[in-house]
Design a protein around this motif. Structure first.
Motif, short mmCIF file in Angstrom:
data_model
loop_
_atom_site.label_atom_id
_atom_site.label_comp_id
_atom_site.label_asym_id
_atom_site.label_seq_id
_atom_site.Cartn_x
_atom_site.Cartn_y
_atom_site.Cartn_z
N SER A 107 13.19 25.81 7.16
CA SER A 107 12.83 25.68 5.74
C SER A 107 13.45 24.43 5.14
CB SER A 107 13.28 26.92 4.96
OG SER A 107 12.65 28.08 5.44
N SER A 108 14.68 24.11 5.56
CA SER A 108 15.37 22.91 5.06
C SER A 108 14.63 21.65 5.47
CB SER A 108 16.81 22.86 5.61
OG SER A 108 17.56 23.95 5.14
N VAL A 109 14.17 21.63 6.71
CA VAL A 109 13.41 20.47 7.20
C VAL A 109 12.09 20.35 6.43
CG1 VAL A 109 12.24 19.45 9.18
CG2 VAL A 109 14.46 20.55 9.49
N LEU A 110 11.39 21.47 6.27
CA LEU A 110 10.08 21.46 5.62
C LEU A 110 10.16 21.10 4.14
CD1 LEU A 110 8.43 24.58 7.31
CD2 LEU A 110 7.87 22.17 7.70
N ILE A 111 11.21 21.57 3.44
CA ILE A 111 11.32 21.31 2.00
C ILE A 111 11.62 19.83 1.73
CG2 ILE A 111 13.79 21.63 1.49
CD1 ILE A 111 10.86 23.34 -0.38
N CYS A 112 12.06 19.11 2.78
CA CYS A 112 12.30 17.68 2.63
C CYS A 112 11.00 16.89 2.48
CB CYS A 112 13.08 17.14 3.84
SG CYS A 112 14.84 17.49 3.77
N ILE A 113 9.88 17.50 2.87
CA ILE A 113 8.59 16.82 2.69
C ILE A 113 8.26 16.71 1.20
CG2 ILE A 113 6.11 16.96 3.17
CD1 ILE A 113 6.87 18.16 5.92
N PRO A 114 8.32 17.81 0.42
CA PRO A 114 8.16 17.65 -1.04
C PRO A 114 9.25 16.77 -1.67
CG PRO A 114 7.88 19.95 -0.41
CD PRO A 114 8.37 19.23 0.81
N LEU A 115 10.48 16.86 -1.16
CA LEU A 115 11.58 16.05 -1.70
C LEU A 115 11.24 14.56 -1.61
CD1 LEU A 115 14.51 15.54 -2.66
CD2 LEU A 115 15.24 15.81 -0.28
N ALA A 116 10.65 14.15 -0.50
CA ALA A 116 10.31 12.73 -0.30
C ALA A 116 9.34 12.23 -1.36
CB ALA A 116 9.74 12.53 1.10
N PHE A 117 8.43 13.10 -1.82
CA PHE A 117 7.47 12.70 -2.85
C PHE A 117 8.19 12.27 -4.13
CE2 PHE A 117 4.37 14.60 -0.14
CZ PHE A 117 3.13 14.14 -0.55
N THR A 175 0.84 -1.20 0.00
CA THR A 175 0.00 0.00 0.00
C THR A 175 0.88 1.25 0.00
OG1 THR A 175 -0.05 0.14 2.41
CG2 THR A 175 -1.73 -1.24 1.36
N GLY A 176 0.26 2.43 -0.19
CA GLY A 176 1.02 3.68 -0.14
C GLY A 176 1.71 3.86 1.20
N GLY A 177 1.02 3.51 2.29
CA GLY A 177 1.60 3.62 3.62
C GLY A 177 2.79 2.70 3.80
N GLN A 178 2.69 1.47 3.27
CA GLN A 178 3.80 0.52 3.38
C GLN A 178 5.00 0.96 2.55
OE1 GLN A 178 1.60 -3.04 2.19
NE2 GLN A 178 1.71 -3.84 4.28
N ILE A 179 4.74 1.51 1.36
CA ILE A 179 5.83 2.03 0.53
C ILE A 179 6.52 3.18 1.26
CG2 ILE A 179 6.40 3.19 -1.65
CD1 ILE A 179 4.08 1.57 -2.92
N GLY A 180 5.72 4.04 1.92
CA GLY A 180 6.28 5.12 2.73
C GLY A 180 7.15 4.58 3.84
N MET A 181 6.74 3.48 4.49
CA MET A 181 7.54 2.84 5.54
C MET A 181 8.88 2.36 4.99
SD MET A 181 4.83 0.45 7.61
CE MET A 181 6.20 -0.52 8.32
N ALA A 182 8.84 1.76 3.79
CA ALA A 182 10.07 1.23 3.19
C ALA A 182 11.05 2.36 2.89
CB ALA A 182 9.75 0.45 1.92
N PHE A 183 10.56 3.46 2.33
CA PHE A 183 11.43 4.59 2.03
C PHE A 183 11.92 5.27 3.30
CE2 PHE A 183 9.94 4.13 -2.30
CZ PHE A 183 11.03 4.55 -3.05
N SER A 184 11.12 5.23 4.35
CA SER A 184 11.51 5.85 5.62
C SER A 184 12.74 5.19 6.23
CB SER A 184 10.35 5.79 6.62
OG SER A 184 9.27 6.59 6.19
N VAL A 223 4.18 11.36 5.02
CA VAL A 223 3.17 12.20 4.39
C VAL A 223 2.93 11.73 2.94
CG1 VAL A 223 2.63 14.53 3.56
CG2 VAL A 223 3.64 14.22 5.83
N ALA A 224 4.03 11.47 2.22
CA ALA A 224 3.90 11.02 0.83
C ALA A 224 3.11 9.71 0.75
CB ALA A 224 5.28 10.85 0.20
N GLY A 225 3.37 8.82 1.70
CA GLY A 225 2.64 7.55 1.73
C GLY A 225 1.16 7.75 1.96
N GLN A 226 0.82 8.65 2.89
CA GLN A 226 -0.58 8.90 3.21
C GLN A 226 -1.31 9.57 2.04
OE1 GLN A 226 -1.98 7.70 6.11
NE2 GLN A 226 0.07 6.81 6.29
N ILE A 227 -0.68 10.57 1.43
CA ILE A 227 -1.30 11.28 0.30
C ILE A 227 -1.49 10.34 -0.89
CG2 ILE A 227 -0.97 13.12 -1.40
CD1 ILE A 227 -1.75 14.18 1.33
N THR A 228 -0.47 9.54 -1.18
CA THR A 228 -0.54 8.60 -2.30
C THR A 228 -1.65 7.58 -2.08
OG1 THR A 228 1.85 8.85 -2.62
CG2 THR A 228 0.79 7.01 -3.75
#
Length: 406
Positions: free
Chosen positions: A222-232, A37-46, A359-364
């Motif tokens: 800003s560096s921490v926050l921009i990593c959220i779009p980066l993860a996508f 699932t999207g959540g599991q893929i997010g876990m793997a990338f995490s 976040v990317a996992g949840q949105i996906t």
């Protein structure tokens, strides 16, 4: 090219060949072949973030104190080869996850170790290191081209037949090779507890004082926050391109690494001419544009938008993250340079990306359908998020002069 430079270049090539050879297609493999699932893929990338958080303890407590860096590098890659083979054999996500977590915990410290081995051998690192590090980017590019154009493992039919599984075997072999090769590298003895490379420096504890500066605090957040779009991008780009029918998606994604090399050369010019604020803003703007292009591009008439989005990787990464490292180095001063870089790395690749992958996992997952995903909605979220970060940064950060020398 002398013998030492050649050996260090081979080390860098294999190091990033291994990473690029499985990490790019991981999301596609998990979704298509392990029904994740999207959540599991997010876990793997995490697991990359957990590895980044744990890595300083391995490097700071072990490599810097007790053992030669090249030997630790060799041992970690040999362990990595075994874990990569276990990932190759895993038949479902529950079996796969412990191996990818273990692998990232042993792999992430090697990123610092290859740098340590290199710097120890160079007489002028600021001038010589770039020529060695570029072979890492070449290794990542070659891995992508092999997957798409030599083996065609990412073709639609091949994915359905489970051929992407072979990327783990390929990287297991490369990891085994680098593990053995590492023991032939020039000796890099431990620095010792008092040499300024201990856990306090690597974790960035001594650099916390920098956050008292309003400008640096804004940059840091800003560096921490921009990593959220980066993860996508890391998590979704390859599955997205594959799902909408882009041929040789993995090979096409290497265009991002090519642009990374080119824009790295242009970065000092931009910093000197436009200053750190405009350079950082340009990097953030590139994230917004990239995701808008992804949202409205397609595999047919809109393929140009997708290719431009991929090619923007050089601006996205170099103009924000690399220029951010230069800014951090300039702000820190001589005594806490290592600590400051450790703080930024831990905050971005550790905490920021950890949040981002979740976040990317949840949105996906939220925009998944029986036939695939509503990708326009998936990509517009990080585009809007990056835009908000950009506006806040533009309003609050005051421009500074930053030297790009040395």
């Amino acid at each position: 090219m002398n013998t030492i430079t050649l050996r260090l270049s081979v080390m860098m090539f294999l190091q990033f060949f291994i990473w690029g050879g499985w990490f790019v297609t991981l999301g596609t493999y998990l979704g298509s072949n392990l029904s994740a699932t999207g959540g599991q893929i997010g876990m793997a990338f995490s697991t990359q973030s957990w590895g980044a958080i744990i890595a300083p303890f391995i490097v700071g407590l072990i490599a810097d104190r007790f053992f030669n860096a090249e030997r630790i590098l060799g041992v970690l890659h040999l362990i990595g080869a075994v874990l990569m083979y276990c990932m190759y054999q895993a038949t479902d996500f529950d079996a796969f996850y412990p191996y990818v977590l273990g692998y990232m915990i042993v792999f992430m410290p090697t990123l610092a170790l290859v740098n340590s081995v290199s710097f120890e051998q160079l007489t002028n690192p600021s001038k010589q290191f770039g020529k060695i590090r570029v072979w890492g980017t070449i290794g990542w590019i070659v891995a992508g081209l092999m997957i798409s154009y030599v083996f065609s493992w990412d073709a639609q039919q091949a994915i359905q037949e489970g051929m992407l599984r072979n990327t783990f075997m390929l990287c297991a072999i490369a990891s085994l090779a680098l593990g053995i090769f590492s023991f032939t590298l020039p000796k890099t003895p431990p620095k010792g507890a008092g040499a300024g490379t201990g856990l306090r420096e690597v974790l960035g504890i001594d650099a916390l004082a920098l956050l008292k500066s309003r400008n640096f605090l804004i940059f840091f957040l800003s560096s921490v926050l921009i990593c959220i779009p980066l993860a996508f991008y890391y998590q979704n780009a390859n599955p997205f391109l594959t799902e909408i029918g882009v041929e040789n998606a993995t090979g096409k994604m290497t265009l991002g690494q090519v642009s990374e090399v080119l824009f790295m050369l242009a970065l000092p010019v931009f910093l000197n001419r436009f200053g750190i604020k405009k350079t950082l803003l340009l990097g953030m703007l590139a994230w917004v544009l990239r995701y808008v292009f992804f949202a409205y591009g397609n595999a047919d008439s809109g393929i140009v938008l997708l290719l431009i989005g991929i090619a923007l990787h050089g601006v996205c990464y170099d103009f924000f993250f690399v220029s951010g490292q230069i800014y951090t180095d300039a702000k820190a001063g001589a005594k806490i340079k290592s600590a400051a870089q450790g703080l930024i790395t831990l905050a971005t690749y550790g905490v920021g990306m950890l949040i981002g992958f979740w976040v990317a996992g949840q949105i996906t997952e939220a925009y998944s359908t029986e036939s695939g995903h509503i990708w326009t909605n998936v990509w517009l979220f990080p585009a809007a998020f990056a835009l908000v970060v950009l506006v806040i940064f533009a309003l609050l950060f005051k421009d500074e002069k930053v030297s790009t020398d040395g």
